[in-house]
Motif scaffolding. Structure first.
Motif, PDB file in Angstrom:
ATOM      1  N   GLY A 170       0.782  -1.230   0.000  1.00  0.00           N
ATOM      2  CA  GLY A 170       0.000   0.000   0.000  1.00  0.00           C
ATOM      3  C   GLY A 170       0.810   1.274   0.000  1.00  0.00           C
ATOM      4  N   ARG A 171       2.126   1.181  -0.251  1.00  0.00           N
ATOM      5  CA  ARG A 171       2.981   2.369  -0.257  1.00  0.00           C
ATOM      6  C   ARG A 171       3.123   2.829  -1.709  1.00  0.00           C
ATOM      7  NH1 ARG A 171       6.922  -0.922   3.169  1.00  0.00           N
ATOM      8  NH2 ARG A 171       8.461  -0.341   1.606  1.00  0.00           N
ATOM      9  N   TYR A 172       2.057   3.427  -2.236  1.00  0.00           N
ATOM     10  CA  TYR A 172       1.954   3.682  -3.668  1.00  0.00           C
ATOM     11  C   TYR A 172       2.929   4.764  -4.144  1.00  0.00           C
ATOM     12  CZ  TYR A 172      -2.327   0.920  -3.282  1.00  0.00           C
ATOM     13  OH  TYR A 172      -3.231  -0.083  -3.045  1.00  0.00           O
ATOM     14  N   ASP A 173       3.146   5.795  -3.357  1.00  0.00           N
ATOM     15  CA  ASP A 173       4.074   6.845  -3.776  1.00  0.00           C
ATOM     16  C   ASP A 173       5.500   6.295  -3.891  1.00  0.00           C
ATOM     17  OD1 ASP A 173       2.015   8.652  -3.876  1.00  0.00           O
ATOM     18  OD2 ASP A 173       2.470   9.605  -1.954  1.00  0.00           O
ATOM     19  N   GLU A 174       5.871   5.476  -2.938  1.00  0.00           N
ATOM     20  CA  GLU A 174       7.200   4.849  -2.994  1.00  0.00           C
ATOM     21  C   GLU A 174       7.301   3.922  -4.198  1.00  0.00           C
ATOM     22  OE1 GLU A 174      10.028   1.786  -0.387  1.00  0.00           O
ATOM     23  OE2 GLU A 174       8.181   2.595   0.491  1.00  0.00           O
ATOM     24  N   ALA A 175       6.248   3.146  -4.437  1.00  0.00           N
ATOM     25  CA  ALA A 175       6.244   2.250  -5.592  1.00  0.00           C
ATOM     26  C   ALA A 175       6.373   3.040  -6.887  1.00  0.00           C
ATOM     27  CB  ALA A 175       4.972   1.412  -5.608  1.00  0.00           C
ATOM     28  N   ASP A 176       5.649   4.159  -6.982  1.00  0.00           N
ATOM     29  CA  ASP A 176       5.694   4.996  -8.174  1.00  0.00           C
ATOM     30  C   ASP A 176       7.122   5.461  -8.459  1.00  0.00           C
ATOM     31  OD1 ASP A 176       4.804   6.547 -10.332  1.00  0.00           O
ATOM     32  OD2 ASP A 176       3.070   7.261  -9.235  1.00  0.00           O
ATOM     33  N   ALA A 177       7.808   5.934  -7.433  1.00  0.00           N
ATOM     34  CA  ALA A 177       9.177   6.423  -7.608  1.00  0.00           C
ATOM     35  C   ALA A 177      10.122   5.297  -8.004  1.00  0.00           C
ATOM     36  CB  ALA A 177       9.653   7.096  -6.321  1.00  0.00           C
ATOM     37  N   LEU A 178       9.947   4.124  -7.405  1.00  0.00           N
ATOM     38  CA  LEU A 178      10.821   2.991  -7.729  1.00  0.00           C
ATOM     39  C   LEU A 178      10.587   2.513  -9.160  1.00  0.00           C
ATOM     40  CD1 LEU A 178      10.489   1.148  -4.334  1.00  0.00           C
ATOM     41  CD2 LEU A 178      12.665   1.883  -5.346  1.00  0.00           C
ATOM     42  N   TYR A 179       9.318   2.432  -9.586  1.00  0.00           N
ATOM     43  CA  TYR A 179       9.037   2.025 -10.963  1.00  0.00           C
ATOM     44  C   TYR A 179       9.583   3.048 -11.957  1.00  0.00           C
ATOM     45  CZ  TYR A 179       5.795  -1.725  -9.607  1.00  0.00           C
ATOM     46  OH  TYR A 179       5.235  -2.871  -9.113  1.00  0.00           O
ATOM     47  N   ALA A 180       9.452   4.322 -11.644  1.00  0.00           N
ATOM     48  CA  ALA A 180       9.955   5.359 -12.548  1.00  0.00           C
ATOM     49  C   ALA A 180      11.462   5.231 -12.721  1.00  0.00           C
ATOM     50  CB  ALA A 180       9.583   6.740 -12.029  1.00  0.00           C
ATOM     51  N   ARG A 181      12.152   4.981 -11.627  1.00  0.00           N
ATOM     52  CA  ARG A 181      13.611   4.812 -11.723  1.00  0.00           C
ATOM     53  C   ARG A 181      13.955   3.565 -12.528  1.00  0.00           C
ATOM     54  NH1 ARG A 181      18.060   3.866  -6.821  1.00  0.00           N
ATOM     55  NH2 ARG A 181      19.900   4.087  -8.175  1.00  0.00           N
ATOM     56  N   SER A 182      13.252   2.474 -12.249  1.00  0.00           N
ATOM     57  CA  SER A 182      13.493   1.241 -12.984  1.00  0.00           C
ATOM     58  C   SER A 182      13.265   1.429 -14.478  1.00  0.00           C
ATOM     59  CB  SER A 182      12.565   0.143 -12.462  1.00  0.00           C
ATOM     60  OG  SER A 182      12.647  -1.010 -13.259  1.00  0.00           O
ATOM     61  N   LEU A 183      12.166   2.099 -14.835  1.00  0.00           N
ATOM     62  CA  LEU A 183      11.833   2.278 -16.245  1.00  0.00           C
ATOM     63  C   LEU A 183      12.893   3.120 -16.954  1.00  0.00           C
ATOM     64  CD1 LEU A 183       9.691   1.548 -18.312  1.00  0.00           C
ATOM     65  CD2 LEU A 183       8.436   3.614 -17.656  1.00  0.00           C
ATOM     66  N   ARG A 184      13.340   4.162 -16.285  1.00  0.00           N
ATOM     67  CA  ARG A 184      14.381   5.014 -16.883  1.00  0.00           C
ATOM     68  C   ARG A 184      15.649   4.212 -17.144  1.00  0.00           C
ATOM     69  NH1 ARG A 184      18.625   7.247 -14.757  1.00  0.00           N
ATOM     70  NH2 ARG A 184      17.932   6.931 -12.604  1.00  0.00           N
ATOM     71  N   ILE A 185      16.083   3.416 -16.190  1.00  0.00           N
ATOM     72  CA  ILE A 185      17.306   2.626 -16.343  1.00  0.00           C
ATOM     73  C   ILE A 185      17.132   1.582 -17.439  1.00  0.00           C
ATOM     74  CG2 ILE A 185      18.824   0.961 -15.221  1.00  0.00           C
ATOM     75  CD1 ILE A 185      18.262   2.456 -12.569  1.00  0.00           C
ATOM     76  N   LYS A 186      16.031   0.832 -17.387  1.00  0.00           N
ATOM     77  CA  LYS A 186      15.838  -0.258 -18.349  1.00  0.00           C
ATOM     78  C   LYS A 186      15.711   0.267 -19.776  1.00  0.00           C
ATOM     79  CE  LYS A 186      13.685  -3.801 -15.439  1.00  0.00           C
ATOM     80  NZ  LYS A 186      12.497  -4.666 -15.290  1.00  0.00           N
ATOM     81  N   GLU A 187      14.975   1.366 -19.967  1.00  0.00           N
ATOM     82  CA  GLU A 187      14.850   1.919 -21.318  1.00  0.00           C
ATOM     83  C   GLU A 187      16.199   2.378 -21.836  1.00  0.00           C
ATOM     84  OE1 GLU A 187      10.318   3.634 -21.752  1.00  0.00           O
ATOM     85  OE2 GLU A 187      11.811   4.922 -20.803  1.00  0.00           O
ATOM     86  N   HIS A 188      17.015   2.946 -20.983  1.00  0.00           N
ATOM     87  CA  HIS A 188      18.346   3.407 -21.396  1.00  0.00           C
ATOM     88  C   HIS A 188      19.227   2.226 -21.793  1.00  0.00           C
ATOM     89  CE1 HIS A 188      22.049   5.709 -21.524  1.00  0.00           C
ATOM     90  NE2 HIS A 188      22.593   4.847 -20.679  1.00  0.00           N
ATOM     91  N   VAL A 189      19.161   1.152 -21.030  1.00  0.00           N
ATOM     92  CA  VAL A 189      20.045   0.008 -21.271  1.00  0.00           C
ATOM     93  C   VAL A 189      19.522  -0.896 -22.379  1.00  0.00           C
ATOM     94  CG1 VAL A 189      21.020  -2.073 -20.215  1.00  0.00           C
ATOM     95  CG2 VAL A 189      20.924   0.043 -18.898  1.00  0.00           C
TER      96      VAL A 189
END
Length: 259
Positions: A170-189
Motif C-alpha cells: 500500500g505504499r503507492y508513492d514509494e512504488a511509483d518512484a521505484l518504478y519510474a527509476r526502474s523504467l528510466r534505467i531499463k529503457e536506457h540500457v
C-alpha cells in the motif's frame, strides 16, 4: 547468442547456442560446454520452455566443479526457473544454496552475491514473507549501487521488484518512484520495446489501477501487452497475463460507463 537473447530474439539465440553446444561437444572437456548449456537453459526459461531449461541446467551442473562459481550460478538459475514456474517453495532451497556457495567464495559485498540475494528475495516475496523480502532487496540494491553506480541494469531490475513489494504493502508513492527509476534505467540500457522494459510498464499499469488512474493504466497495459507479444509471442505467460489484466480493466471501465 547472448546478444540475441538480450534483444528478445529467443529463436535466434537458441540456434546459436545449439551450434555452440555441438562445437563444444567435439572438443576435449572444458568450460565451453557447460557455459553454452547454461545459456541455453536461460533462453528456454525466457521462452517458457521450462522442462527443456531444467534439462540444460542439470546437464551443465554435472559438468562443473560442485564448489565453484559456475555451480553457484547454475543453482541461482535453477531457483529462478522455479520462480518462473510459480513453484516458489521449491526454488528457495536452490537460491539459498547458490547464495551460500557464492558468498563463501567471494564475500558478501560482491555484485554476484547481490544478484543471488535479489533472486532469493523474489522467491521469499512470493511466499508472503514481505519483511524478509524487503530486507533482501534493500541489501542487494545497496551492493549494486556501491559496485556499479546509480544507473546499472541490475538496479533497474531490483527497483522494479522493490516497487512491486511497496505497492503490495500500500505504499503507492514509494512504488511509483521505484518504478519510474526502474523504467528510466531499463529503457536506457535495453530500449523501449524490450520485454524486460514491458514488465516494468505492466507493473506500473497495475499500480495505476490501484491508484484509480484507469486511463493511464490502460495506456501502459496496451504498451506492455504489445511489447510482450512482439518479443515473446501471443501465448507466452507474460503476454497472456498482461492481456488478461487489460481485459479486466476494460470490463471494469465498461461497467462504470453504463448509465
Amino acid at each position: 547468442g547472448q546478444a540475441e537473447r538480450a534483444a528478445g530474439r529467443l529463436d535466434a539465440a537458441e540456434r546459436l547456442f545449439l551450434v555452440g553446444i555441438a562445437a563444444a561437444e567435439a572438443l576435449p572437456p572444458g568450460p565451453q560446454l557447460p557455459a553454452f548449456l547454461n545459456d541455453l537453459g536461460m533462453t528456454y526459461k525466457y521462452a517458457a520452455r521450462f522442462d527443456e531449461a531444467e534439462a540444460a541446467y542439470r546437464r551443465a551442473l554435472e559438468l562443473v566443479p560442485p564448489d565453484g562459481m559456475d555451480a553457484a550460478s547454475i543453482w541461482h538459475n535453477l531457483g529462478g526457473l522455479e520462480h518462473a514456474r510459480g513453484r516458489h517453495d521449491l526454488g528457495e532451497p536452490f537460491a539459498r544454496r547458490g547464495l551460500a556457495l557464492r558468498e563463501a567464495l567471494v564475500g558478501p559485498g560482491h555484485p554476484a552475491v547481490a544478484a543471488d540475494v535479489a533472486a532469493l528475495a523474489a522467491l521469499v516475496q512470493e511466499q508472503g514473507r514481505l519483511d524478509e523480502a524487503e530486507g533482501l532487496y534493500r541489501r542487494a540494491i545497496a551492493v549494486f549501487e556501491s559496485a556499479h553506480g546509480p544507473d546499472h541494469y541490475e538496479l533497474g531490475v531490483n527497483c522494479s521488484n522493490l516497487g512491486a513489494l511497496a505497492a503490495a504493502r500500500g505504499r503507492y508513492d514509494e512504488a511509483d518512484a521505484l518504478y519510474a527509476r526502474s523504467l528510466r534505467i531499463k529503457e536506457h540500457v535495453l530500449g523501449a520495446e524490450h520485454p524486460d522494459v514491458a514488465l516494468t510498464v505492466h507493473n506500473l499499469g497495475v499500480l495505476r489501477i490501484q491508484q484509480s488512474r484507469f486511463d493511464e493504466a490502460e495506456v501502459l497495459l496496451v504498451r506492455a501487452s504489445g511489447a510482450f507479444e512482439a518479443a515473446l509471442g501471443p501465448e507466452h505467460p507474460k503476454t497472456r497475463a498482461c492481456r488478461r489484466e487489460l481485459e479486466r480493466l476494460r470490463e471494469r471501465q465498461a461497467q462504470r460507463d453504463v448509465p
